[in-house]
Design an enzyme around this catalytic site. Structure first.
Site, PDB file in Angstrom:
ATOM      1  N   ILE A  13      -3.308  -2.572  -9.353  1.00 56.35           N
ATOM      2  CA  ILE A  13      -2.477  -1.817  -8.331  1.00 56.35           C
ATOM      3  C   ILE A  13      -2.422  -0.363  -8.634  1.00 56.35           C
ATOM      4  O   ILE A  13      -1.899  -0.127  -9.872  1.00 56.35           O
ATOM      5  CB  ILE A  13      -0.962  -2.188  -7.931  1.00 56.35           C
ATOM      6  CG1 ILE A  13      -0.999  -3.735  -7.666  1.00 56.35           C
ATOM      7  CG2 ILE A  13      -0.409  -1.392  -6.782  1.00 56.35           C
ATOM      8  CD1 ILE A  13       0.385  -4.402  -7.441  1.00 56.35           C
ATOM      9  N   ASN A  94      -3.204   1.934  -3.701  1.00 55.55           N
ATOM     10  CA  ASN A  94      -2.205   2.314  -2.871  1.00 55.55           C
ATOM     11  C   ASN A  94      -1.670   3.813  -3.338  1.00 55.55           C
ATOM     12  O   ASN A  94      -0.954   4.157  -2.521  1.00 55.55           O
ATOM     13  CB  ASN A  94      -0.811   1.386  -3.585  1.00 55.55           C
ATOM     14  CG  ASN A  94       0.125   2.025  -3.222  1.00 55.55           C
ATOM     15  OD1 ASN A  94       0.855   1.869  -1.927  1.00 55.55           O
ATOM     16  ND2 ASN A  94       1.107   2.315  -4.040  1.00 55.55           N
ATOM     17  N   TYR A 161      -4.240  15.158   3.924  1.00 56.62           N
ATOM     18  CA  TYR A 161      -3.759  13.947   4.101  1.00 56.62           C
ATOM     19  C   TYR A 161      -4.438  13.163   5.043  1.00 56.62           C
ATOM     20  O   TYR A 161      -4.939  11.732   4.723  1.00 56.62           O
ATOM     21  CB  TYR A 161      -2.141  13.758   4.223  1.00 56.62           C
ATOM     22  CG  TYR A 161      -1.566  12.250   3.934  1.00 56.62           C
ATOM     23  CD1 TYR A 161      -1.467  11.652   2.870  1.00 56.62           C
ATOM     24  CD2 TYR A 161      -1.134  11.647   4.979  1.00 56.62           C
ATOM     25  CE1 TYR A 161      -0.660  10.511   2.582  1.00 56.62           C
ATOM     26  CE2 TYR A 161      -0.688  10.231   4.748  1.00 56.62           C
ATOM     27  CZ  TYR A 161      -0.465   9.698   3.622  1.00 56.62           C
ATOM     28  OH  TYR A 161       0.094   8.272   3.539  1.00 56.62           O
ATOM     29  N   THR A 198      10.024   6.369   1.588  1.00 54.43           N
ATOM     30  CA  THR A 198       9.579   6.703   0.289  1.00 54.43           C
ATOM     31  C   THR A 198       9.783   8.030  -0.157  1.00 54.43           C
ATOM     32  O   THR A 198      10.259   9.005   0.712  1.00 54.43           O
ATOM     33  CB  THR A 198       7.988   6.417  -0.128  1.00 54.43           C
ATOM     34  OG1 THR A 198       7.072   7.312   1.009  1.00 54.43           O
ATOM     35  CG2 THR A 198       7.891   4.601   0.206  1.00 54.43           C
TER      36      THR A 198
END
Length: 257
Positions: A13, A94, A161, A198
Site C-alpha cells: 500500500i 493509494n 490532480y 482527509t
C-alpha cells in the site's frame, strides 16, 4: 517468520501513513497477511497495532516523486517471499497529492512535476515492478488504483490532480487489456472511492476561492456531513477488492452497481 502463521496474503500500500491508506492498512493487519507500506513518513500507530497482533509489517519512508527507489524495494520484498501457502498478492496505489490548487497559468513547474510524479508516474512504475516480480506466480494477483471522480469530471483549479487521475484510469484500461491476454494475468481496477474527510479535503476548503472557484462545494460537503470517514471508506474499498468479480469493470466507483 518463525513462530508465525503461514503467510496467505501479501499487500503493498502506498500513502499508508494517514487517511484512507492508513485505515486500509489497519484493517489488513493479521498474522497471515504480510504488509509493505510505503509513505513519506511511517505510522507509529500502525507499527504498534502490528506488534499487538503479531502481524508482519514493513514500513518504508520514501518520497514517491522518485518512484524508482520504491520500485526497487517492491521487487526485493516480493522476491524474498515464500510462496508455498500464498493465495493473493495485491498492490494498492493509494498515494496522491492535490498539489497547490489554482489556475494552470499560475502553477509552478516544480509543483506540477511533483503532482504528476506522485499521482501518475509512481502508480505506473510501481505497477510495472509488481507485475514483473510476480509474473510467474500462480496466485490471485490484483492491482487496485485509488482514483477519483475528478479524473472523470474536471473542475477549474485542479488541472494536475484531474490529469493524474484521468491518466490512472486510462493506463489501468491498457494494463487490464494486457493482463487479460495472459493465462494467469493480474486483475486491475481504478476505483473512485467517493469523497473522504482527509487532509486533501482540508486543503481544498482552505484554498482561496479566487484560485479554486468550486471551494464552496467542498465547504458544503463538510458542513452537511457528506464526507465519508477514512475507516468507513476503507471498509467499503476492501469489500470491493474482495469481490469475486473484481476486475470485471476496470474503471469503477463505489457508487456503481
Amino acid at each position: 517468520m518463525s513462530g508465525r502463521a503461514a503467510i496467505q496474503n501479501l499487500t503493498i500500500i502506498t500513502g499508508a501513513s494517514k487517511g484512507l491508506g492508513l485505515a486500509m492498512a489497519m484493517r489488513l493487519l493479521g498474522p497471515d497477511h504480510a504488509l509493505l507500506c510505503i509513505s513519506r513518513s511511517t505510522s507509529g500507530a500502525l507499527a504498534a497495532e502490528a506488534a499487538l497482533h503479531d502481524a508482519p509489517l514493513q514500513q518504508l519512508s520514501l518520497d514517491l516523486s522518485d518512484a524508482r527507489v520504491a520500485a526497487t524495494h517492491i521487487r526485493a520484498w516480493l522476491e524474498a517471499q515464500e510462496l508455498g501457502s500464498l493465495s493473493t498478492a495485491t498492490l494498492i496505489n493509494n498515494a496522491g497529492t492535490v498539489g497547490r490548487p489554482g489556475p494552470l497559468e499560475q502553477a509552478e513547474s516544480d509543483d506540477l512535476v511533483r503532482s504528476l510524479r506522485v499521482g501518475l508516474e509512481a502508480p505506473l512504475v510501481l505497477t510495472a515492478a509488481f507485475l514483473h516480480a510476480t509474473r510467474y506466480w500462480r496466485v490471485l494477483r490484483r492491482v487496485l488504483n485509488i482514483s477519483s471522480g475528478l479524473g472523470r469530471h474536471a473542475i477549474a483549479g485542479q488541472g494536475s490532480y484531474c490529469a493524474a487521475k484521468a491518466g490512472m484510469d486510462h493506463f489501468s484500461r491498457a494494463v487490464a487489456a494486457e493482463e487479460a491476454a495472459k493465462a494467469h494475468g493480474a486483475r486491475i481496477v481504478s476505483l473512485a472511492p467517493g469523497v473522504i474527510d482527509t487532509d486533501m479535503q482540508s486543503v481544498l476548503r482552505q484554498t482561496d476561492a479566487a484560485l479554486l472557484p468550486d471551494r464552496s462545494h467542498y465547504e458544503r460537503l463538510k458542513a452537511e456531513g457528506r464526507l465519508d470517514t477514512p475507516d468507513s471508506a476503507a471498509e467499503k474499498v476492501l469489500r470491493f477488492l474482495y469481490r469475486a468479480d473484481f476486475g470485471s469493470a476496470v474503471v469503477a466507483g463505489l457508487g456503481d452497481a
